[in-house]
Design a protein around this motif. Structure first.
Motif, short mmCIF file in Angstrom:
data_model
loop_
_atom_site.label_atom_id
_atom_site.label_comp_id
_atom_site.label_asym_id
_atom_site.label_seq_id
_atom_site.Cartn_x
_atom_site.Cartn_y
_atom_site.Cartn_z
N MET A 98 -17.71 -53.58 -2.66
CA MET A 98 -16.37 -54.05 -2.34
C MET A 98 -15.39 -53.41 -3.31
N ASP A 102 -10.29 -55.86 -3.04
CA ASP A 102 -10.87 -56.85 -2.13
C ASP A 102 -11.52 -57.98 -2.90
N VAL A 130 -3.71 -57.88 -16.09
CA VAL A 130 -4.84 -57.54 -16.96
C VAL A 130 -4.80 -56.09 -17.41
N GLY A 131 -3.65 -55.43 -17.15
CA GLY A 131 -3.49 -54.08 -17.67
C GLY A 131 -4.16 -53.00 -16.85
N LEU A 132 -4.31 -53.22 -15.55
CA LEU A 132 -4.86 -52.18 -14.69
C LEU A 132 -3.78 -51.72 -13.72
N GLU A 133 -3.73 -50.40 -13.44
CA GLU A 133 -2.73 -49.88 -12.52
C GLU A 133 -3.03 -50.35 -11.10
N ARG A 136 -5.65 -48.72 -8.89
CA ARG A 136 -7.06 -48.99 -9.09
C ARG A 136 -7.63 -49.95 -8.04
N LEU A 144 -15.56 -47.72 -12.52
CA LEU A 144 -14.87 -48.26 -13.69
C LEU A 144 -15.80 -48.38 -14.88
N SER A 145 -15.22 -48.39 -16.07
CA SER A 145 -16.00 -48.61 -17.28
C SER A 145 -16.24 -50.11 -17.45
N GLN A 148 -13.12 -52.08 -18.20
CA GLN A 148 -12.25 -52.21 -17.03
C GLN A 148 -12.81 -53.23 -16.05
N ARG A 151 -11.93 -56.57 -17.12
CA ARG A 151 -10.55 -56.87 -16.78
C ARG A 151 -10.44 -57.33 -15.33
N ARG C 211 -20.36 -61.33 3.93
CA ARG C 211 -19.50 -60.41 3.17
C ARG C 211 -20.20 -59.78 1.98
N ARG C 604 -11.98 -44.04 -24.29
CA ARG C 604 -13.38 -44.35 -24.05
C ARG C 604 -14.25 -43.35 -24.77
N VAL C 663 -2.43 -49.73 -23.47
CA VAL C 663 -3.81 -50.13 -23.22
C VAL C 663 -4.59 -48.90 -22.78
N GLU C 665 -7.67 -47.92 -22.93
CA GLU C 665 -8.96 -48.01 -22.26
C GLU C 665 -8.79 -48.45 -20.81
N ALA C 666 -7.66 -49.15 -20.57
CA ALA C 666 -7.54 -49.77 -19.25
C ALA C 666 -7.23 -48.78 -18.16
#
Lengths: 333, 330, 667
Positions: A98, A102, A130-133, A136, A144-145, A148, A151, C211, C604, C663, C665-666
């Motif tokens: 997913m 989603d 949470v600081g993610l674009e 993403r 993702l790492s 991430q 997050r 799902r 990273r 941020v 790493e993010a």
């Protein structure tokens, strides 16, 4: 605003001889807008307690309430889940098939937002939180790492509009250099959203950093709890002291202090107790450096289980007089 | 958590030995399976649409004969009465008699069973003797991505062999050894040579399957951390394969080996029919075709019990060989 | 209880196939990739041919197959009738071709029935909850114990002889197996945290099944169904062959085989041809299933032998430690160590030019994040890297013996390493052989290498267990690993490392899997052994504080190189590499200021497959400039023996928090 309360909670797995009481009569309050840190070793029942709060473990006795209302998990009546959880392993907590968008969207209560545009906007808002674009959202977890993913897991927990978040060892699978960013995020979010939080970790330093209140669990029971500075500053239960002495802290060189006393050494090398057969009396006595194995006159530890009516709510008969024990050179004691 | 659960089990005395629980659990499962089997065999006749006696005797049989036969079989009694009678008769050894020849079913089984057991047993021994060494050898040759050509040859040939069902193998063997070369008799049970075709037909496929499985299992085991530990002890390679890897691969091998043995019992049905081997398999098919239900019922029971006994033996063997299994089961 | 995962299945005719379906991972690309391998292409071609024949066969040759030729009854093969004729003079060749449709269609129908019933039964435990589910599982377990052919015969009796009965019999006979496969797969997936998360989010069980669970078990199910179709085809052929399946005037391969077998002496081709087609069609399904199973399931199957790593480049700048300790020969001397392993996209070299020595009784720590190459360095030192992995070095000596050019083949080397070099691994649960008693596992070392008797070996094992502070060692030696707790197992591992007369113990993350209190016990034990027996220790850890506590010297690794090497007593004060300092600052200590954000290391860790040209840490370093990004800094040694690889070693660091770097790493 929201107070999560455990009243005499008991969780039992299995039946008969193979059964095990993982959590045995735990009373704990997560006050509104505060972070309660829960520490203990593996097998202490800390994760089971967390899972009980979100309905993943059966509560065989006692009550878990949110603002005085018992939590219900079975029924589909309410679509909002006021208690949300973030798991330890970021590699198994996200569905690999997913997209992360989603996964987050799925956790948004159906009644809260209707229409796919509104839900998409909410996903973007949560990811941003949470600081993610926003871009993403279409990524799969495999891209993702670890940091991430953790997050994303936080964003998914927030999507449920929780009043309480339970964080179960959320940094222990991460590298140190990543751990810091996740901890900073957790702290920021908690302050920004005024969340109540139960933060579980085996790492005392991590717990100390995020928590206002600290509770120490041993073999299914809380053995000490109170404001973080009290519990860490003047620990009353010998197990808390043991944990403090073992904490990874480069400032104190623990290993040079090898006890020369054979009895103390034997106790220090004792095996962790077996949750299937908790010892009688004080559950910590077979490992206790100030208990009956070292000080024979303290025989009540063998038979009587200590209550919590001691300083720091420490469940130890000798919580107030431990300082007299022999051979303990730890400056913190 | 598992660590903690494991420790005390061994510390407690013989009274609380995990073996007691294991044996009790295993017996309970055997009894339940037996009951299911017997009940299924009983209801088999009652689930047949229409009147089984009429179907068996044919549309032209006089009604009186059908009625008489129904009465003799107890089919006119209430169903629970029939069930109780059936159970009682089974225990006392009265398994009914053939509807076509009137011979006792127990007599038919006694006549036919040994021939089937013989070829199944020989085939099983052959499978084990060949597939375990071959599998171990192949694992040794192809582990860690080496010997890719060997791997491809082994994998593809074993896939092809395993894809040939045993009755077709029997046909092929008949053609090659019987028709073309004329070495062995093509049908029936007579001399020592006559065993060759049925045993080979039964054994070749499972050998391919099992040697593949042994290889895969060995490869998994060879990847395990404790093999690295053994290597860190600088033990000779042969020692590592035989002492460290094989015992750990044996669990799955034996489990599947047991299933194969159970499958062999079923495989005999087809092979016996191709080779006219006078065992239970040829009897059950002719009985199904002639709608001789008591015989079918009896033979199904024998096959079922055979499989259950094999499973029991495998489980006990596993428990003896693998120190973890008795505890893992709980 | 026996549980089968992956692609083992009964084929209706008493076969179980062992596929390697273990790690079912996401990734649709591999389905396409599977088709491109030679085996995959064969499978796809065969399957396509069979399906095409099934569709076109009756249309093209239906009439010819039914044409009765009374002038040529039961004849052998001829130019008019390639495979001869049957008892009514019909052409067997065309009958075999036309029979494809019925054979394949019936097999697919039966498979559909079997898989659908099986999946429903297998998902029942999840949908119905624990109590009802247990009953469903028990039912499945009883049914699966009986061979499928037995079930088929049973159902054939009930449903009667004929097509309808045979389809139902084969289908239902397969069902228990698929129920077992499904319930095993569901049980595996339902334990994952994302299922727990979905439950917390309030999703219903049915919704979670559709799902989350089904998409994640879809691949193995499809593979199993494909294999099952092959099995059903064979089972059907068997039934028809016995006369229990398809009845004349309809015909499938099984029936043709039955007719052909009667005339095998006259016309062997008439018997063999349907047999061959059955095998080919069965093979088409089986191969397709196998190929997909292999590509989807076994990721390690792609490992290829590494292309030879060239000679160590002379330009590798790392300076070896000066030979200052000639008088006391080092236990271990490593110069310019490279380790090459196979990655998903060809060989990578995660360790590139590591040099160090360890003196007698010295404890050296090797610290780094995951992917830094620290564990590979340890394995290379212990000579445990296996082909296709490769170890290259200018010098690799243990106790003055060259390990590099003997590769452990010579018996003397095996004995030297077996008795003088102990290894302790991270996870004591998986590192001990579960089927061997502890005492025997320990005793092996001295029995093999020192020729001790069984009794002597056992006595030694008990003695070593006692030295490793295992209580009641006599009794413990007789137990199996699963009867030990985690900490006790690690002590047994350490005892094993001490069975010979070790000069060096390599401990790879020995406490990572343990609780903090147990961790302290194990570290204390290592420290005691070192002090009492003058055993050198190489301790690998991701935790710089642990290493700082136990070791005399700390080496920090980053991206396959040692970036700093200094006495641990100076770790807090004298560390000069920005990475070392960042690692120290990133660990929240017991004195960290709770009101300030933790120091972080932005970015990273570097992927070993893509090392940058200059300093590998430059992208995460606050001091980095263009020179750092272009030229890799050499590991320079100062007068006191400390080493550091940084163009800006010791320069003051700006405070790095998320406030001033974002941020990193993010995103």
């Amino acid at each position: 605003m929201s107070e999560l309360r455990f009243d005499g909670v008991r969780v039992r797995f299995g039946t008969g001889r193979s059964g095990m009481v993982a959590v045995d009569g735990v009373d704990l309050v997560v006050p509104s807008g505060q972070v309660v840190g829960l520490v203990g070793e593996s097998g202490s029942g800390k994760s089971t307690l967390a899972r009980a709060a979100v309905g993943l473990a059966p509560v065989s006795d006692g009550r878990i309430t949110l603002d005085g209302v018992a939590l219900s998990h079975g029924g589909r009546g309410r679509s909002e889940r006021p208690v949300q959880m973030v798991f330890q392993d970021p590699y198994s907590s996200l569905d690999p098939r997913m997209t992360i968008g989603d996964s987050v969207a799925e956790a948004i209560p159906r009644r809260a937002l209707r229409g796919s545009a509104a839900r998409r906007a909410e996903v973007v808002r949560l990811l941003d939180l949470v600081g993610l674009e926003a871009g993403r959202a279409d990524a799969y977890p495999g891209q993702l790492s670890g940091g991430q993913r953790q997050r994303v897991a936080l964003a998914r927990a927030l999507a449920g509009r929780p009043e309480v978040i339970i964080a179960d060892e959320i940094t222990s699978a991460l590298d140190v250099s990543i751990q810091g960013t996740v901890l900073n995020l957790v702290r920021d979010l908690q302050r920004q959203l005024n969340l109540s939080m139960l933060f579980i970790s085996h790492n005392l330093a991590v717990v100390r950093y995020v928590s206002d209140v600290i509770a120490v669990m041993y073999l299914g029971r809380i053995v000490e709890h109170g404001p973080a500075e009290d519990v860490l500053g003047s620990p009353r239960h010998p197990y808390t002291r043991d944990l403090l002495a073992a904490a990874p802290d480069a400032d104190v060189d623990n290993l040079t202090r090898i006890e020369s006393d054979p009895v103390l050494r034997a106790i220090a090398d004792a095996e962790p107790a077996d949750p299937h057969h908790p010892p009688a009396g004080c559950r910590y006595h077979p490992r206790c450096p100030v208990g009956p194995l070292v000080l024979p006159e303290r025989s009540d530890c063998l038979t009587v289980e200590p209550g919590m009516d001691h300083p720091n709510h420490a469940a130890c008969h000798y919580a107030t007089e431990m300082l007299t024990a022999r051979g303990l050179g730890d400056p913190r004691l | 958590m598992t660590t903690a659960t494991a420790t005390p089990g061994a510390l407690r005395g013989v009274v609380e030995s995990p073996w007691v629980g294991f044996v009790l659990r295993r017996l309970r499962r055997l009894l339940i399976s037996l009951l299911v089997l017997v009940t299924a065999a009983f209801f088999m006749i009652h689930l047949i649409p229409g009147d089984p006696v009429r179907a068996s005797l044919g549309a032209t049989a006089p009604q009186e004969l059908v009625e008489a036969r129904r009465e003799a079989l107890g089919l006119n009694d209430p169903i629970w009465q029939q069930y109780v009678d059936y159970l009682r008769n089974l225990v006392t050894g009265d398994w009914g008699s053939s509807m076509t020849t009137d011979v006792d079913v127990s007599q038919i089984i006694a006549d036919r069973l040994p021939a089937t057991v013989e070829i199944a047993a020989y085939a099983f021994v052959l499978i084990m003797l060949v597939s375990v060494p071959v599998g171990v050898l192949m694992a040794a040759l192809t582990r860690g991505g080496r010997g890719r050509r060997t791997e491809l040859a082994f994998t593809s040939s074993s896939v092809v062999i395993a894809a040939i069902p045993d009755f077709l193998l029997a046909v092929g063997l008949v053609y090659v050894f019987g028709v073309s070369l004329g070495w062995v008799p093509v049908a029936g049970k007579s001399t020592v040579e006559s065993y060759l075709l049925p045993v080979l037909a039964l054994a070749i496929g499972p050998t391919a399957v099992l040697s593949r499985l042994v290889r895969v299992e060995m490869l998994t085991v060879l990847d395990a951390d404790y093999i690295r530990t053994a290597r860190a002890k600088r033990l000779p390679a042969r020692w590592i394969y035989l002492r460290h890897a094989l015992p750990n691969a044996v669990t799955t091998t034996l489990t599947v080996g047991g299933l194969l043995l159970g499958g062999l019992v079923a495989g005999t049905v087809l092979v016996e029919n191709v080779l006219a081997w006078p065992g239970l398999g040829s009897t059950i098919v002719s009985s199904i075709l002639s709608k001789d239900y008591p015989v079918v019922q009896g033979i199904v029971l024998v096959y079922g019990v055979g499989v259950l006994v094999i499973n029991l033996v495998v489980d006990v063997a596993l428990a003896l060989l693998d120190p973890r299994s008795t505890i893992r089961e709980s | 209880m026996q549980v089968f995962t992956g692609v083992e299945r009964p084929e209706g005719l008493s076969r179980w196939r062992a596929g390697g379906g273990r790690k079912w991972a996401a990734g649709l690309g591999r389905w396409g990739q599977a088709l491109r391998s030679p085996l995959g292409a064969t499978a796809a071609t065969l399957l396509g041919l069979v399906l095409l024949l099934a569709i076109l066969g009756p249309i093209l040759w239906g009439d010819r197959a039914d044409a009765i030729d009374t002038s040529s009854l039961s004849q052998g093969s001829s130019s008019a009738h390639w495979l001869g004729t049957d008892s009514l003079g019909r052409d067997i060749f065309y009958r075999v071709l036309v029979a494809t449709r019925l054979s394949v269609a019936l097999a697919l129908l039966a498979t559909a029935i079997g898989v659908a019933t099986g999946v429903l039964l297998g998902a029942a435990p999840w949908l119905l909850g624990r109590r009802v589910g247990r009953f469903a599982v028990a039912t499945i377990n009883v049914a699966v114990a009986f061979p499928a052919l037995l079930l088929v015969l049973f159902f054939a009796v009930i449903f009667g002889v004929g097509i309808r009965g045979a389809v139902l019999a084969v289908g239902l006979g397969m069902a228990p197996y698929y129920a077992r496969v499904t319930s095993t797969l569901v049980a595996g997936v339902s334990g994952r945290d994302y299922i727990a998360a979905a439950r917390i989010a309030g999703l219903g069980r049915m919704r979670i099944l559709l799902r989350h669970i089904l998409p994640n078990i879809g691949e193995p199910l499809i593979v199993n169904a494909t294999l099952g179709a092959g099995g059903a085809l064979l089972a059907f052929a068997g039934l028809s062959f016995l006369g229990l399946g398809v009845q004349a005037p309809s015909y499938d391969w099984g029936l043709l085989l039955n007719e052909g077998l009667n005339g095998i002496y006259v016309s062997p081709a008439g018997a063999l041809a349907p047999g061959v087609t059955i095998v080919l069609a069965g093979l088409a399904f089986n191969l397709a299933g196998e190929v997909v199973a292999k590509k989807v399931g076994l990721r390690t199957a792609n490992v290829r032998t590494a292309s030879a790593y060239g000679p160590v480049p002379a330009a590798a700048v790392d300076e070896a430690r000066p030979a200052s300790d000639k008088d006391t020969a080092p236990v271990l001397a490593v110069e310019d160590l490279h380790v090459t392993v196979t990655g998903p996209a060809g060989p990578v070299t995660p360790v590139r030019g590591v040099s160090f020595t360890i003196g007698r009784g010295e404890a050296v720590g090797l610290v780094g994040e995951s992917g830094s190459g620290k564990s590979l360095t340890a394995l290379a030192v212990a000579q445990l890297i296996e082909a296709p992995g490769r170890v290259d070095a200018r010098r690799l000596e243990f106790q003055g013996t060259d390990l590099l050019h003997t590769r452990g083949r010579a018996k003397g080397i095996g004995r030297l390493l077996g008795t003088s070099l102990g290894v302790v691994f991270q996870d004591p649960t998986t590192s001990l052989n579960p089927t061997m008693r502890i005492g025997r596992q320990l005793g092996e070392v001295v029995r093999r290498h020192l020729g001790k008797s069984r009794g002597e070996a056992r006595a030694r094992a008990v003695d070593r267990l006692r030295a490793a502070r295992v209580p009641a060692p006599e009794r413990r030696a007789h137990q199996y690993p699963h009867e030990f707790s985690g900490g006790m197992r690690q002590r047994a591992m350490i005892a094993m490392a001490m069975m010979g007369d070790p000069a060096l113990i390599v401990a790879d993350e020995p406490t990572t899997a343990l609780d903090v209190t147990v961790q302290r016990q194990v570290l204390r034990l290592l420290e005691e052994i070192r002090a009492q027996k003058q055993v050198a220790v190489l301790l690998i850890s991701h935790d710089i504080t642990v290493v700082g506590q136990v070791c005399d010297r700390v080496m920090v690794m980053y991206a396959g190189r040692v970036v700093e090497d200094l006495p641990s007593s100076e770790l807090r004060t004298e560390a000069r590499h920005p990475y070392t300092r960042a690692l120290l600052a990133a660990v929240p200590g017991m004195a960290a200021d709770r009101d300030r954000p933790l120091t972080i290391i932005p970015g990273r860790p570097v992927d070993p497959a893509h090392f940058p040209p200059g300093c590998a840490f430059a992208d995460r370093c606050p001091l980095a400039d263009d020179h750092c990004r272009a030229a890799h800094p050499p590991l320079a040694t100062d007068g006191a023996g400390r080493r550091v690889a940084c163009w800006h070693a010791g320069e003051p660091l700006p405070v790095v928090t998320e406030d001033n770097v974002g941020v990193g790493e993010a995103s």
